[in-house]
Motif scaffolding. Structure first.
Motif, PDB file in Angstrom:
ATOM      1  N   THR A 148       0.805  -1.228   0.000  1.00  0.00           N
ATOM      2  CA  THR A 148       0.000   0.000   0.000  1.00  0.00           C
ATOM      3  C   THR A 148       0.835   1.273   0.000  1.00  0.00           C
ATOM      4  O   THR A 148       0.354   2.328  -0.399  1.00  0.00           O
ATOM      5  N   SER A 149       2.085   1.190   0.466  1.00  0.00           N
ATOM      6  CA  SER A 149       2.954   2.368   0.445  1.00  0.00           C
ATOM      7  C   SER A 149       4.408   1.923   0.480  1.00  0.00           C
ATOM      8  O   SER A 149       4.730   0.824   0.931  1.00  0.00           O
ATOM      9  N   ALA A 150       5.295   2.794  -0.012  1.00  0.00           N
ATOM     10  CA  ALA A 150       6.738   2.536   0.022  1.00  0.00           C
ATOM     11  C   ALA A 150       7.441   3.883   0.116  1.00  0.00           C
ATOM     12  O   ALA A 150       7.100   4.821  -0.604  1.00  0.00           O
ATOM     13  N   THR A 151       8.429   3.949   1.012  1.00  0.00           N
ATOM     14  CA  THR A 151       9.132   5.215   1.226  1.00  0.00           C
ATOM     15  C   THR A 151      10.600   4.966   1.523  1.00  0.00           C
ATOM     16  O   THR A 151      10.980   3.900   2.015  1.00  0.00           O
ATOM     17  N   PHE A 152      11.445   5.963   1.226  1.00  0.00           N
ATOM     18  CA  PHE A 152      12.873   5.887   1.493  1.00  0.00           C
ATOM     19  C   PHE A 152      13.185   6.320   2.925  1.00  0.00           C
ATOM     20  O   PHE A 152      12.503   7.175   3.486  1.00  0.00           O
ATOM     21  N   SER A 153      14.259   5.758   3.484  1.00  0.00           N
ATOM     22  CA  SER A 153      14.801   6.281   4.737  1.00  0.00           C
ATOM     23  C   SER A 153      15.538   7.578   4.442  1.00  0.00           C
ATOM     24  O   SER A 153      15.902   7.856   3.291  1.00  0.00           O
ATOM     25  N   ASP A 165      -1.190  -7.394   3.954  1.00  0.00           N
ATOM     26  CA  ASP A 165      -0.931  -8.677   4.606  1.00  0.00           C
ATOM     27  C   ASP A 165      -0.718  -8.534   6.120  1.00  0.00           C
ATOM     28  O   ASP A 165      -0.254  -9.464   6.778  1.00  0.00           O
ATOM     29  N   SER A 166      -1.023  -7.325   6.645  1.00  0.00           N
ATOM     30  CA  SER A 166      -0.957  -7.008   8.085  1.00  0.00           C
ATOM     31  C   SER A 166       0.446  -6.692   8.576  1.00  0.00           C
ATOM     32  O   SER A 166       0.696  -6.681   9.780  1.00  0.00           O
ATOM     33  N   THR A 167       1.371  -6.421   7.660  1.00  0.00           N
ATOM     34  CA  THR A 167       2.733  -6.094   8.078  1.00  0.00           C
ATOM     35  C   THR A 167       3.259  -4.833   7.400  1.00  0.00           C
ATOM     36  O   THR A 167       2.774  -4.418   6.343  1.00  0.00           O
ATOM     37  N   ALA A 168       4.257  -4.250   8.043  1.00  0.00           N
ATOM     38  CA  ALA A 168       5.139  -3.267   7.424  1.00  0.00           C
ATOM     39  C   ALA A 168       6.535  -3.885   7.467  1.00  0.00           C
ATOM     40  O   ALA A 168       6.858  -4.641   8.395  1.00  0.00           O
ATOM     41  N   LYS A 169       7.365  -3.597   6.465  1.00  0.00           N
ATOM     42  CA  LYS A 169       8.691  -4.203   6.401  1.00  0.00           C
ATOM     43  C   LYS A 169       9.737  -3.156   6.065  1.00  0.00           C
ATOM     44  O   LYS A 169       9.489  -2.249   5.261  1.00  0.00           O
ATOM     45  N   LEU A 170      10.915  -3.311   6.678  1.00  0.00           N
ATOM     46  CA  LEU A 170      12.070  -2.471   6.381  1.00  0.00           C
ATOM     47  C   LEU A 170      13.063  -3.296   5.568  1.00  0.00           C
ATOM     48  O   LEU A 170      13.365  -4.441   5.929  1.00  0.00           O
ATOM     49  N   SER A 172      16.777  -3.485   3.018  1.00  0.00           N
ATOM     50  CA  SER A 172      18.063  -2.936   2.597  1.00  0.00           C
ATOM     51  C   SER A 172      18.005  -2.641   1.101  1.00  0.00           C
ATOM     52  O   SER A 172      17.650  -3.519   0.310  1.00  0.00           O
ATOM     53  N   ILE A 173      18.342  -1.420   0.707  1.00  0.00           N
ATOM     54  CA  ILE A 173      18.356  -1.086  -0.711  1.00  0.00           C
ATOM     55  C   ILE A 173      19.468  -1.847  -1.432  1.00  0.00           C
ATOM     56  O   ILE A 173      19.281  -2.337  -2.549  1.00  0.00           O
ATOM     57  N   GLU A 174      20.606  -1.976  -0.791  1.00  0.00           N
ATOM     58  CA  GLU A 174      21.753  -2.617  -1.447  1.00  0.00           C
ATOM     59  C   GLU A 174      21.492  -4.081  -1.767  1.00  0.00           C
ATOM     60  O   GLU A 174      21.755  -4.551  -2.885  1.00  0.00           O
ATOM     61  N   SER A 175      20.938  -4.840  -0.789  1.00  0.00           N
ATOM     62  CA  SER A 175      20.772  -6.282  -0.982  1.00  0.00           C
ATOM     63  C   SER A 175      19.345  -6.687  -1.338  1.00  0.00           C
ATOM     64  O   SER A 175      19.117  -7.785  -1.851  1.00  0.00           O
ATOM     65  N   GLY A 176      18.364  -5.827  -1.044  1.00  0.00           N
ATOM     66  CA  GLY A 176      16.961  -6.178  -1.251  1.00  0.00           C
ATOM     67  C   GLY A 176      16.401  -7.068  -0.169  1.00  0.00           C
ATOM     68  O   GLY A 176      15.255  -7.517  -0.247  1.00  0.00           O
ATOM     69  N   ALA A 177      17.198  -7.334   0.879  1.00  0.00           N
ATOM     70  CA  ALA A 177      16.774  -8.227   1.967  1.00  0.00           C
ATOM     71  C   ALA A 177      15.917  -7.488   2.988  1.00  0.00           C
ATOM     72  O   ALA A 177      16.100  -6.296   3.225  1.00  0.00           O
ATOM     73  N   CYS A 178      14.990  -8.221   3.610  1.00  0.00           N
ATOM     74  CA  CYS A 178      14.149  -7.663   4.659  1.00  0.00           C
ATOM     75  C   CYS A 178      14.950  -7.581   5.959  1.00  0.00           C
ATOM     76  O   CYS A 178      15.517  -8.577   6.410  1.00  0.00           O
ATOM     77  N   ILE A 179      14.979  -6.400   6.566  1.00  0.00           N
ATOM     78  CA  ILE A 179      15.738  -6.168   7.794  1.00  0.00           C
ATOM     79  C   ILE A 179      14.865  -6.381   9.030  1.00  0.00           C
ATOM     80  O   ILE A 179      15.316  -6.922  10.042  1.00  0.00           O
ATOM     81  N   GLN A 180      13.593  -5.926   8.947  1.00  0.00           N
ATOM     82  CA  GLN A 180      12.697  -5.999  10.103  1.00  0.00           C
ATOM     83  C   GLN A 180      11.247  -6.052   9.631  1.00  0.00           C
ATOM     84  O   GLN A 180      10.909  -5.476   8.589  1.00  0.00           O
ATOM     85  N   THR A 181      10.417  -6.762  10.385  1.00  0.00           N
ATOM     86  CA  THR A 181       8.988  -6.865  10.081  1.00  0.00           C
ATOM     87  C   THR A 181       8.177  -6.409  11.286  1.00  0.00           C
ATOM     88  O   THR A 181       8.468  -6.793  12.420  1.00  0.00           O
ATOM     89  N   PHE A 182       7.143  -5.595  11.030  1.00  0.00           N
ATOM     90  CA  PHE A 182       6.266  -5.064  12.074  1.00  0.00           C
ATOM     91  C   PHE A 182       4.855  -5.587  11.815  1.00  0.00           C
ATOM     92  O   PHE A 182       4.301  -5.354  10.734  1.00  0.00           O
TER      93      PHE A 182
END
Length: 218
Positions: A148-153, A165-170, A172-182
């Motif tokens: 629903t939304s995407a933003t830069f740090s 899907d009931s989550t927000a995710k952080l 890494s731009i460099e690797s594309g890997a998920c760092i944290q899930t809320f």
């Protein structure tokens, strides 16, 4: 290997990087060096370096001297649409400069801080695109429903997404890997990072807004 970025004013920044590093990483270092504002270009041997290429692909070797050129930012408008596209427009004449084709409805689109890329949210993923050539640089995939939304740090090193899907995710731009899930109880419609990128604010269909610690995810 060590390379140097030099401004026309003579200010210089020395960086230790791998030959496999992307030009985009140098762009982020140049942005920190110059600050926000102008459109930044990196020039080596008379050629403008493409953000989507690696240093090795661009012919950049140890000891290379790369020139940083600051150009006044063109006046662009960025739009997202249910027609599965995001479009970049020239504000002066209204012409479309670049079309970014998504797989589903494009729910949001945002410029990077250095003005070289665009972040879009669609279907179950967010994507990072090069403004220069319209190619996808990175895909942030892992949500189980519409993003629903995407933003830069603020420092341009990570991306925050929200999803039905009931989550927000952080990510890494460099690797594309998920760092944290809320995790919420129902879909998350919006997520935002604090100014210091130390916490996340989410808004959910479970009728709550929550502040989360990025470090702990709680």
């Amino acid at each position: 290997m060590r390379v140097s970025i030099v401004e026309l004013s003579g200010e210089m920044l020395d960086l230790d990087v791998e030959s496999t590093a992307s030009v985009q990483e140098l762009h982020r270092a140049a942005q920190a060096m110059h600050g926000r504002g102008p459109h930044l270009k990196l020039v080596f041997c008379g050629q403008v370096l493409s953000p989507t290429s690696t240093l090795a692909e661009s012919g950049v070797e140890a000891g290379a001297l790369i020139t940083l050129v600051a150009i006044p930012q063109p006046l662009y408008v960025l739009t997202a649409s249910d027609d599965r596209t995001a479009k970049l427009w020239n504000i002066k004449n209204g012409t479309c400069i670049q079309t970014l084709q998504e797989a589903g409805q494009c729910r949001s689109a945002a410029f990077s801080g250095d003005g070289t890329s665009v972040l879009t949210a669609s279907r179950c993923a967010a994507k990072l695109w090069s403004i220069e050539n319209g190619l996808c640089i990175q895909t942030f995939a892992g949500h189980g429903d519409q993003v629903t939304s995407a933003t830069f740090s603020g420092d341009g090193t990570s991306v925050l997404t929200s999803s039905l899907d009931s989550t927000a995710k952080l990510w890494s731009i460099e690797s594309g890997a998920c760092i944290q899930t809320f995790v919420h109880e129902r879909g998350v419609v919006l997520a935002a990072l604090s100014g210091d990128s130390g916490s996340v604010l989410t808004a959910s269909l479970d009728n709550t807004a929550r502040v989360w610690s990025i470090e702990s995810g709680a």
